[in-house]
Enzyme design. Structure first.
Site, PDB file in Angstrom:
ATOM      1  N   GLY A   1       7.366  15.691  17.893  1.00  0.00           N
ATOM      2  CA  GLY A   1       7.623  15.697  16.436  1.00  0.00           C
ATOM      3  C   GLY A   1       6.231  15.072  15.587  1.00  0.00           C
TER       4      GLY A   1
ATOM      5  CE  LYS B   1      19.002   6.179  23.406  1.00  0.00           C
ATOM      6  NZ  LYS B   1      19.448   4.817  22.887  1.00  0.00           N
TER       7      LYS B   1
ATOM      8  CB  THR C   1       9.456  -0.769  32.986  1.00  0.00           C
ATOM      9  OG1 THR C   1       8.595   0.440  32.418  1.00  0.00           O
ATOM     10  CG2 THR C   1      10.901  -0.707  33.328  1.00  0.00           C
ATOM     11  N   GLY C   2       7.033  -1.997  30.910  1.00  0.00           N
ATOM     12  CA  GLY C   2       5.462  -2.308  30.382  1.00  0.00           C
ATOM     13  C   GLY C   2       5.334  -3.897  30.357  1.00  0.00           C
TER      14      GLY C   2
ATOM     15  CE1 TYR D   1      10.504   9.155  35.694  1.00  0.00           C
ATOM     16  CE2 TYR D   1      10.262   9.886  37.753  1.00  0.00           C
ATOM     17  CZ  TYR D   1       9.577   9.684  36.717  1.00  0.00           C
ATOM     18  OH  TYR D   1       8.229   9.528  36.481  1.00  0.00           O
TER      19      TYR D   1
ATOM     20  CE1 TYR E   1      10.167  20.031  19.755  1.00  0.00           C
ATOM     21  CE2 TYR E   1       8.379  19.709  18.002  1.00  0.00           C
ATOM     22  CZ  TYR E   1       9.577  19.553  18.524  1.00  0.00           C
ATOM     23  OH  TYR E   1      10.608  18.685  17.587  1.00  0.00           O
TER      24      TYR E   1
ATOM     25  CG  ASP F   1       5.054  -0.278  26.830  1.00  0.00           C
ATOM     26  OD1 ASP F   1       6.279  -0.647  26.919  1.00  0.00           O
ATOM     27  OD2 ASP F   1       4.580   0.119  27.609  1.00  0.00           O
ATOM     28  CG  ASN F   2      10.682  -0.044  25.145  1.00  0.00           C
ATOM     29  OD1 ASN F   2      10.017  -0.314  26.249  1.00  0.00           O
ATOM     30  ND2 ASN F   2      11.968   0.393  25.142  1.00  0.00           N
TER      31      ASN F   2
END
Ligand code: UDP
Length: 314
Positions: free
Chosen positions: A105, A94, A38-39, A148, A162, A34-35
């Site tokens: 990936g 993004k 919003t977490g 969104y 994929y 998580d960055n």
């Protein structure tokens, strides 16, 4: 039995953190990424010190490195409430596009099964009601919600690509409105907004005339549906949500009644492109996952309101 490893992107968020809990309780190792845009670490602080839990602070729009074996990836990273994605439009686009590409990936590299968190927003302001998975949707690509909706539609498209081109094992859940502990009181969604306003003795802000409908699912039901989908063979999208539909005005009245609040309802302008109706058709989930929600709104609301009370009035 060999212990499985799951990666959860957005694992410090509302749904991600509940999924981390579930996967740990199933005996898996969990790598939470998580960055913290919003977490919130408070959602996972109880897992720190657990030998099966690892936290990586990372923005998944950049290359993701996870050492060792990975069996499952649950891709839940994204701003997800309307005011969050209005405030963070580029990050939302993004993470849904570049972030999903990176996560796929990783799945390909690790030979892992990936479950994408998609959304009822792919149906836009729906012309088919209730919404079933075969409906292609009615989305305004250039409206405020487009950042969104289109990011998630792209995420579904690249996930299927994929699967078809690289043979990656993929699952797609379309999540309808969900509520419960660990939602942010300031995320702008109807339930936290109403509860916060009632707790502060403020007026309750219903947008439009309140005749628009939503169908609210309690978080433990959602997590159960997602876990079953993860273990299933279904590649095409599956709706998970609670079909119990209610107007937003009735919902506000219900929250006020349960909270025993004297706050008044006031009406504010309806945001652009706000869907007029929303209700999941869950026949597919019932059929292939043997799943349906168990917690009714009154019960779920009581638990959630208690959680918010402890936040505001410690
Ligand atoms: N809403 C409202 N008052 C608020 C917040 C939201 O009337 O303070 C309405 C909003 O316009 C929408 C519904 O409640 O019709 C659900 O909004 P939410 O933001 O929870 O999620 P959405 O389903 O629109 O993504």
């Amino acid at each position: 039995m060999i212990q499985k490893t799951a990666v959860v992107t957005g694992g410090a968020g509302f749904l991600g953190s509940h999924l981390c809990d579930r996967l740990i309780s199933e005996g898996m190792k969990v790598v939470c990424i998580d960055n913290l845009l919003t977490g919130n670490l408070n959602n996972i602080s109880h897992l720190f010190g657990n030998e099966n839990f690892t936290f990586l602070k990372h923005d998944i729009t950049n290359f993701i490195f996870v050492p060792g074996n990975v069996d499952y990836i649950l891709h839940f990273a994204s701003p997800a409430s309307p005011i969050d994605y209005l405030k963070l439009p580029i990050q939302t686009l993004k993470v849904g596009s570049l972030g999903t590409h990176k996560v796929l990936g990783l799945a390909k590299e690790k030979n892992a099964r990936i479950l994408l968190a998609s959304t009822s927003e792919v149906y836009g302001d729906p012309e088919i009601h209730p919404q079933e998975e075969t409906y292609w949707g009615n989305v305004n690509p250039i409206g405020p919600r487009g950042v969104y909706d289109e990011a998630k539609r792209f995420a579904e498209a690249i996930t299927m690509a994929y699967h078809r081109y690289h043979g990656v094992e993929t699952r797609i859940v379309r999540i309808f409105n969900t509520y419960g502990p660990r939602m942010r009181l300031d995320d702008g969604r109807a339930l936290p907004a109403f509860v916060g306003q009632a707790l502060r003795g403020q007026d309750i802000t219903v947008f439009g005339d309140g005749s628009q409908t939503r169908s609210f699912c309690y978080v433990s039901d959602l997590v159960e549906g997602i876990y079953r989908l993860l273990l299933s063979d279904e590649v095409e999208p599956v709706n998970i949500g609670n079909p119990d539909e209610i107007t937003i005005k009735q919902f506000a009245e219900e929250v006020l009644r349960i909270m025993n609040s004297k706050s008044k309802i006031i009406y504010q302008p309806l945001p652009q492109d706000d869907p007029k109706v929303r209700q999941p058709n869950i026949e597919k989930a019932k059929r292939i996952l043997g799943w349906q929600p168990k917690i009714d709104r009154e019960e779920g609301l009581k638990i959630t309101i208690e959680y918010f009370k402890n936040l505001v009035l410690p």
